[in-house]
Design a protein around this motif. Structure first.
Motif, PDB file in Angstrom:
ATOM      1  N   ASP A   1      61.111  -6.302 -23.927  1.00  0.00           N
ATOM      2  CA  ASP A   1      62.063  -5.241 -22.992  1.00  0.00           C
ATOM      3  C   ASP A   1      62.189  -4.306 -24.058  1.00  0.00           C
ATOM      4  O   ASP A   1      63.145  -4.367 -25.382  1.00  0.00           O
ATOM      5  CB  ASP A   1      63.637  -6.024 -22.888  1.00  0.00           C
TER       6      ASP A   1
ATOM      7  N   ARG B   1      57.973  -5.742 -20.703  1.00  0.00           N
ATOM      8  CA  ARG B   1      58.860  -5.916 -19.665  1.00  0.00           C
ATOM      9  C   ARG B   1      58.876  -4.548 -18.417  1.00  0.00           C
ATOM     10  O   ARG B   1      59.160  -3.402 -18.941  1.00  0.00           O
ATOM     11  CB  ARG B   1      60.180  -5.897 -19.729  1.00  0.00           C
TER      12      ARG B   1
ATOM     13  N   LYS C   1      64.947   1.300 -28.475  1.00  0.00           N
ATOM     14  CA  LYS C   1      65.159  -0.486 -28.571  1.00  0.00           C
ATOM     15  C   LYS C   1      64.947  -1.325 -27.940  1.00  0.00           C
ATOM     16  O   LYS C   1      63.766  -1.201 -27.029  1.00  0.00           O
ATOM     17  CB  LYS C   1      66.763  -0.308 -27.196  1.00  0.00           C
TER      18      LYS C   1
ATOM     19  N   ARG D   1      63.916  -5.644 -27.157  1.00  0.00           N
ATOM     20  CA  ARG D   1      65.000  -7.246 -27.014  1.00  0.00           C
ATOM     21  C   ARG D   1      63.515  -7.883 -26.760  1.00  0.00           C
ATOM     22  O   ARG D   1      63.230  -7.327 -26.495  1.00  0.00           O
ATOM     23  CB  ARG D   1      65.722  -6.837 -26.096  1.00  0.00           C
TER      24      ARG D   1
ATOM     25  N   SER E   1      64.237 -11.846 -25.082  1.00  0.00           N
ATOM     26  CA  SER E   1      65.280 -13.160 -25.111  1.00  0.00           C
ATOM     27  C   SER E   1      66.315 -12.462 -25.392  1.00  0.00           C
ATOM     28  O   SER E   1      67.396 -13.504 -25.894  1.00  0.00           O
ATOM     29  CB  SER E   1      64.938 -13.916 -25.996  1.00  0.00           C
ATOM     30  N   ASN E   2      66.058 -11.196 -24.644  1.00  0.00           N
ATOM     31  CA  ASN E   2      68.323 -10.729 -24.504  1.00  0.00           C
ATOM     32  C   ASN E   2      68.664 -10.118 -26.705  1.00  0.00           C
ATOM     33  O   ASN E   2      69.658  -9.885 -25.928  1.00  0.00           O
ATOM     34  CB  ASN E   2      69.328 -11.609 -23.744  1.00  0.00           C
ATOM     35  N   ARG E   3      67.662 -10.370 -27.056  1.00  0.00           N
ATOM     36  CA  ARG E   3      68.401  -9.934 -28.682  1.00  0.00           C
ATOM     37  C   ARG E   3      67.543  -8.993 -28.861  1.00  0.00           C
ATOM     38  O   ARG E   3      66.014  -8.800 -28.788  1.00  0.00           O
ATOM     39  CB  ARG E   3      67.503 -11.404 -29.774  1.00  0.00           C
ATOM     40  N   GLU E   4      68.311  -7.890 -29.515  1.00  0.00           N
ATOM     41  CA  GLU E   4      67.488  -6.757 -29.952  1.00  0.00           C
ATOM     42  C   GLU E   4      66.880  -6.813 -31.134  1.00  0.00           C
ATOM     43  O   GLU E   4      67.438  -7.473 -32.096  1.00  0.00           O
ATOM     44  CB  GLU E   4      69.076  -6.048 -30.491  1.00  0.00           C
TER      45      GLU E   4
END
Length: 461
Positions: free
Chosen positions: A5, A33, A410, A412, A414-417
């Protein structure tokens, strides 16, 4: 494979490398994504590409995948070229020769596995014929080698005194043996000499090893100045080289046979000693540059000056004797071009990087060590980076300082930056960051590399 992402998000196909759209290869598709569109490398201009990645990251596979796009047929979906090039791939580990085998759903398990990877890609991608040829240094074939292998002979007359000093493991300046080979080389090729019968010997352009030996044995000045033990210590290894098929021809394999338009020519170097590999690489780099310097001069005249029909025909005929625009590719460049020292191979590659684009030459390097592929002064000439997974901090730091366009705001997973080093460590096998000085998007992209049409001899993904 992972999908990252990345912000700001992109839409549509992405092109990088150039904006002319005269030579396009399908490099892969985005692994981001919201966008899994195709990624194209625009090879219209002459370029320098550096592809890096740790062992097992898919680096060599990816290199082969993109290079095969220059050896396609008209109507190809993976490579379209208004002015087709030749590709010469130097392979120090002998893993690329399997490119002579098209993928097939039948056969051994490894072949079926690679075919399944191709089929899984989808998107209407179909297997295409790839014009690949494999050269093996003469005298180094095994009985089990495929019959398609072609002998490659070293052009002896292209070796200079520095090459001979490397092969004889001596130094031109500080050792007597080195000074002897340097003097003999200059007399044979530049100065001429008088033999022990008083006969004048003119300089020879296309000299052979026997010419060096004869000069050392029969030049009165050399015989008087150098001890017999010194002369013998040079002549004996020269005679050993002369008996090797690799050194049996002053002219060697013709460049025009080796570098052909629309063909991927692979030279296997894994069976040679380190010194022989270095010398062979140096000679090829030097000869390609020298030949293309002449060819580009002819092309400029034909393009910019109106001559009479006879002169135009003469220039055109002369141009056909030279190699076409060529991509020189070197896998595992850290083996052939050591990072430290002023070796002849390093000097030849630096000159190629700094000047080659003026003569229609491009360079594609793949390496496990980003800092060892080219010198610092040549690194500024690299315009496209392909970064596969790395894990060593120093290598990641080197890559982060070389990327050509902006970093995303940014990233990301799995929702981790992720920061850039974490992104590089997180790439799956077969994924890469693509960064180029010319691109139709403002930041680098992450993509899955397109699967190959032919078999890969290393670890495939």
């Amino acid at each position: 494979m992972k999908r990252f992402d990345i912000e700001p998000r992109l839409s549509g196909k992405v092109h990088l490398g150039s904006d002319k759209r005269e030579s396009l290869i399908l490099a892969g598709r985005l692994a981001e994504r919201g966008n899994v569109e195709d990624l194209y490398f625009d090879a219209s201009d002459n370029f320098v590409v550096l592809e890096v990645g740790k062992r097992g990251s898919g680096k060599s596979y990816g290199m082969g995948s993109l290079l095969e796009c220059f050896a396609t047929q008209p109507g190809s979906k993976i490579g379209v070229h208004a002015d087709p090039r030749a590709v010469v791939l130097l392979d120090p580990l002998d893993i690329h020769w399997t490119a002579i085998y098209p993928l097939t759903p039948d056969g051994p398990e490894a072949m079926r596995k690679q075919h399944a990877v191709f089929q899984k890609w989808g998107n209407g991608l179909e297997l295409e014929p790839i014009d690949a040829r494999v050269f093996m240094p003469a005298g180094h074939r095994w009985e089990t080698d495929p019959p398609e292998f072609i002998d490659f002979q070293l052009p002896v007359s292209s070796l200079d005194a520095g090459d001979w000093s490397l092969l004889l493991r001596t130094d031109l300046m500080t050792e007597t043996r080195g000074r002897l080979i340097d003097e003999a080389y200059r007399k044979v090729t530049e100065l001429g000499w008088i033999d022990d019968s008083g006969t004048d010997r003119d300089p020879i352009d296309g000299y052979g090893i026997e010419d060096l030996i004869e000069c050392i044995d029969r030049d009165p000045d050399i015989v008087a100045f150098y001890a017999s033990e010194t002369r013998r210590s040079v002549v004996q290894p020269l005679r050993s080289f002369a008996r090797m098929p690799l050194f049996s021809s002053p002219s060697g394999t013709a460049l025009t046979e080796f570098a052909r338009v629309g063909t991927l020519s692979i030279l296997c170097l894994g069976r040679l000693t380190d010194d022989l590999r270095t010398v062979l690489t140096t000679v090829i780099v030097r000869k390609l540059k020298a030949d293309r310097m002449h060819a580009s001069q002819l092309r400029r005249r034909l393009a910019l000056k109106t001559d009479d029909a006879a002169m135009t025909a003469q220039l055109t005929t002369e141009l056909e004797k030279h190699v076409p625009r060529t991509i020189l590719a070197i896998d595992e460049a850290q083996i052939l071009m050591p990072a430290q020292g002023g070796s002849t191979a390093r000097q030849a590659l630096d000159s190629f990087v700094l000047e080659g684009r003026n003569f229609g030459l491009s360079l594609w390097l793949a390496t496990q060590r980003p800092k060892g592929a080219v010198s610092e002064k040549a690194a500024s000439q690299i315009d496209t980076f392909i970064v596969h997974r790395l894990s060593v901090a120093d290598d990641i730091t080197a890559v982060c300082g070389l990327l050509q366009n902006a970093r995303p705001a940014k990233v990301r997973l799995s929702n981790r930056e992720l920061d850039l080093p974490e992104l590089i460590r997180s790439l799956d096998v077969g994924q890469a960051i693509f960064s180029s000085a010319v691109s139709d998007v403002h930041r680098f992209v992450v993509a899955d590399v397109r699967p190959r049409n032919v078999a890969h001899g290393g670890e495939a993904f």
